[in-house]
Scaffold this active site. Structure first.
Site, short mmCIF file in Angstrom:
data_model
loop_
_atom_site.label_atom_id
_atom_site.label_comp_id
_atom_site.label_asym_id
_atom_site.label_seq_id
_atom_site.Cartn_x
_atom_site.Cartn_y
_atom_site.Cartn_z
N HIS A 28 0.80 -1.60 0.30
CA HIS A 28 0.19 -0.16 0.01
C HIS A 28 1.08 1.66 0.11
CE1 HIS A 28 -3.30 2.39 0.15
NE2 HIS A 28 -4.74 1.11 1.08
N SER A 29 2.31 1.44 -0.02
CA SER A 29 2.93 2.46 0.01
C SER A 29 3.39 2.56 -1.28
CB SER A 29 4.76 2.33 1.05
OG SER A 29 5.20 1.02 -0.43
#
Length: 310
Positions: A28-29
């Protein structure tokens, strides 16, 4: 840190919807749903025109007539500010209450708090996106409104059946006062800055108290709510990647301590419903998906009946 933040797999297995399946796993980064969708569009081309980049359907807004614009702006502008301030106050107040003590009712869609993220079972169902648009147009609302109503009705049907199957009197009483809420990874609503307020709180907390406190806040937010909800608009025309036509798109997020993640992704005239569940708590995700689809059919039938009466 030695593991790449993305994986790409091609399963050369024919399914009922495609000749093969491509699976992409992102950390998700790297981005949220919309940025990853933008990345997909940048890597693909229209099937009808291999040299053209695909686009996402845009919603059109009605404009006031020029002779009424002045009075409309003065009247609605004041009401807009009042609603804007009130809604933001309520949203921030609810957020603080959730962090402090406000917790969803324990139900068949929740589990005890755990320190580790549990493995998820992911399923999806493809339905006709035109059904959602039909309800949207008849009821004069947005696609997100239809999907939220469909989700609420589907969860209600699922829980009602669960509690009807249980003969315990006390458990049946819980259904009358059950309270469920969902978290949204990124939410920008009309008259609301909740997403920006949350970002500000997290940023200040990170600066003064550090990463562990931020993790504790995020975990508490997930523990006090029941599910994660997200919908993303996909391409409005058929696309291909490396000259391979795409049949459908599905997405899910395997984050948080909640036992249920619900994601919607549109693609041309298709809408994919993706459920990621903790199978130890929700052993029948296909049944839950059936309830979501059946709820949409009921809403559609009711909307068509209203249209005929009108």
């Amino acid at each position: 840190m030695s593991i790449p933040p993305w994986e790409f797999h091609v399963l050369n297995l024919k399914t009922s919807n495609a000749e093969s399946v491509g699976i992409v796993k992102f950390h998700h980064s790297l981005g949220d749903g919309m940025s990853l969708m933008s990345l997909l569009l940048a890597c693909s081309r229209k099937t009808s025109d291999p040299n053209a980049l695909p686009t996402i359907a845009a919603t059109t807004k009605k404009h006031q007539k020029s002779n009424d614009k002045g009075w409309w702006f003065i009247g609605s502008g004041f009401w807009y500010m009042i609603r804007f301030i009130f809604i933001n106050f309520v949203e921030v107040f609810k957020f603080v209450l959730t962090l402090c003590f406000l917790r969803d009712t324990k139900s068949d869609l929740s589990s005890e708090s755990v320190d580790e993220i549990q493995p998820k079972k992911v399923i999806h169902r493809i339905i006709n996106f035109d059904d959602v648009k039909l309800v949207k147009n008849i009821m004069q609302m947005k696609v997100n409104d239809v999907l939220l109503g469909m989700t609420q009705a589907g969860l209600s049907r699922y829980l009602s059946r669960k509690y009807d199957e249980d003969t315990t009197t006390e458990k049946k009483k819980v259904l009358d006062r059950i309270h469920l809420r969902g978290t949204v990874a990124k939410r920008i609503l009309l008259y609301s800055l909740e997403a920006f307020n949350f970002y500000g709180i997290i940023k200040l907390t990170m600066k003064f108290f550090g990463e562990k406190v931020v993790q504790a806040i995020s975990k508490r937010l997930f523990d006090h709510t029941t599910l994660t909800y997200l919908n993303v608009m996909g391409p409005d025309k058929e696309i291909s990647i490396f000259d391979q036509p795409i049949s459908y798109l599905a997405a899910s997020a395997l984050t948080g301590s909640q036992v249920l993640n619900i994601h919607f992704v549109s693609y041309v005239n298709k809408l994919t419903i993706s459920l990621a569940v903790d199978a130890t708590v929700i052993p029948d995700p296909h049944r839950l998906c059936d309830d979501l689809v059946e709820s949409l059919n009921i809403i559609k039938s009711t909307a068509l009946e209203k249209f005929r009466i009108s």
